[in-house]
Design an enzyme around this catalytic site. Structure first.
Site, PDB file in Angstrom:
ATOM      1  N   LYS A  83     -18.129  -3.957 -10.373  1.00 55.57           N
ATOM      2  CA  LYS A  83     -17.042  -4.550  -9.160  1.00 55.57           C
ATOM      3  C   LYS A  83     -17.946  -4.703  -7.992  1.00 55.57           C
ATOM      4  CE  LYS A  83     -12.536  -2.809  -7.699  1.00 55.57           C
ATOM      5  NZ  LYS A  83     -11.895  -1.550  -7.372  1.00 55.57           N
TER       6      LYS A  83
HETATM    7  C1  E4P Z   1      -8.498  -1.767  -6.514  1.00 54.90           C
HETATM    8  O1  E4P Z   1      -9.363  -2.259  -7.410  1.00 54.90           O
HETATM    9  C2  E4P Z   1      -8.545  -0.745  -5.590  1.00 54.90           C
HETATM   10  O2  E4P Z   1      -9.274   0.266  -6.112  1.00 54.90           O
HETATM   11  C3  E4P Z   1      -7.434  -0.376  -5.045  1.00 54.90           C
HETATM   12  O3  E4P Z   1      -6.104  -1.171  -5.545  1.00 54.90           O
HETATM   13  C4  E4P Z   1      -7.094  -0.154  -3.614  1.00 54.90           C
HETATM   14  O4  E4P Z   1      -5.851   0.016  -2.863  1.00 54.90           O
HETATM   15  P1  E4P Z   1      -5.456   0.837  -1.807  1.00 54.90           P
HETATM   16  O5  E4P Z   1      -5.265  -0.376  -0.661  1.00 54.90           O
HETATM   17  O6  E4P Z   1      -3.978   1.515  -2.006  1.00 54.90           O
HETATM   18  O7  E4P Z   1      -6.539   1.785  -1.376  1.00 54.90           O
END
Ligand code: E4P
Length: 218
Positions: A83
């Site tokens: 990522k």
């Molecule tokens: C996605 O890959 C992220 O880990 C995640 O969905 C972020 O979510 P949040 O905005 O609730 O922290």
């Protein structure tokens, strides 16, 4: 629609996987910090629980370091998706890793233009964050609709839309209605999806009537 679980808690992933609800997992540095565990160790454990992609996020911000971290992370297991953030260095890293056959999830996407750039860089997944946009009084789901429309205009784009920052079941249902390929959900939201008061009251009534028969199936 594939369901990824947005957590680094192994016990949560294990129980959801046993119910057939895990097609992959996403983590981020905040989720790893919350788990209190060593990143490489927890990613390896998660990768063994699901054959689907498991996102492991780089934390470097410069291209050379990001690439080195990405190459390190992908060695943990064949189903690691590296990522990277939606920055210029992140897109450069995405392009290099994708060319090497590595799955890449480009994260922190907040505009259709950013999503188009990620597709050009060869991203396997683009992660638009709907909840965080809603938090600043912007329609997160409109972003999903816009990205899907743009990607569908160019059939050679293979990047999949991975709807992220989902906060409640309506986000998921709306994303599914739009045809997003993947959604990543916190375990609590997956459990909320199961619930309906008519299911609970209907089951209670069936069981009460069944008890009156005095029978048992086994
Ligand atoms: C996605 O890959 C992220 O880990 C995640 O969905 C972020 O979510 P949040 O905005 O609730 O922290």
């Amino acid at each position: 629609m594939r369901f990824f679980v947005d957590t680094a808690e192994v016990s949560e992933i294990r129980s959801l996987a046993e119910a057939g609800l895990v097609d992959g997992v996403t983590t981020n540095p905040s989720l790893i910090a919350k788990s209190g565990r060593k990143m490489a160790e927890v990613i390896a454990e998660i990768c063994a629980l699901t054959p689907g992609p498991v996102s492991a996020e780089v934390t470097a911000t410069e291209y050379d370091d990001m690439l080195a971290e990405g190459r390190y992370l992908r060695e943990i297991a064949p189903n690691v998706a590296v990522k990277v953030p939606l920055t210029e260095a992140g897109l450069r890293t995405c392009r290099a890793l994708s060319a090497e056959g590595t799955l890449v999830n480009v994260t922190l996407c907040f505009s259709p233009a950013q999503a188009l750039l990620a597709a050009k860089a060869g991203a396997t997944f683009i992660s638009p964050f709907v909840g965080r946009l809603d938090d600043i009084a912007t329609d997160g789901m409109q972003l999903i609709a816009d990205i899907l429309k743009i990607y569908r205009n160019y059939p050679h784009i293979k990047t999949e839309v991975l709807v992220a920052s989902i906060r409640h079941p309506i986000h998921l249902v709306e994303a599914a209605k739009l045809g997003a390929e993947v959604a990543t959900l916190p375990p609590a939201v997956i459990r909320q999806l199961l619930k309906h008061p008519l299911t609970d009251s209907g089951l209670a009534a069936f069981l009460a009537d069944w008890r009156k028969t005095g029978q048992s199936i086994l």
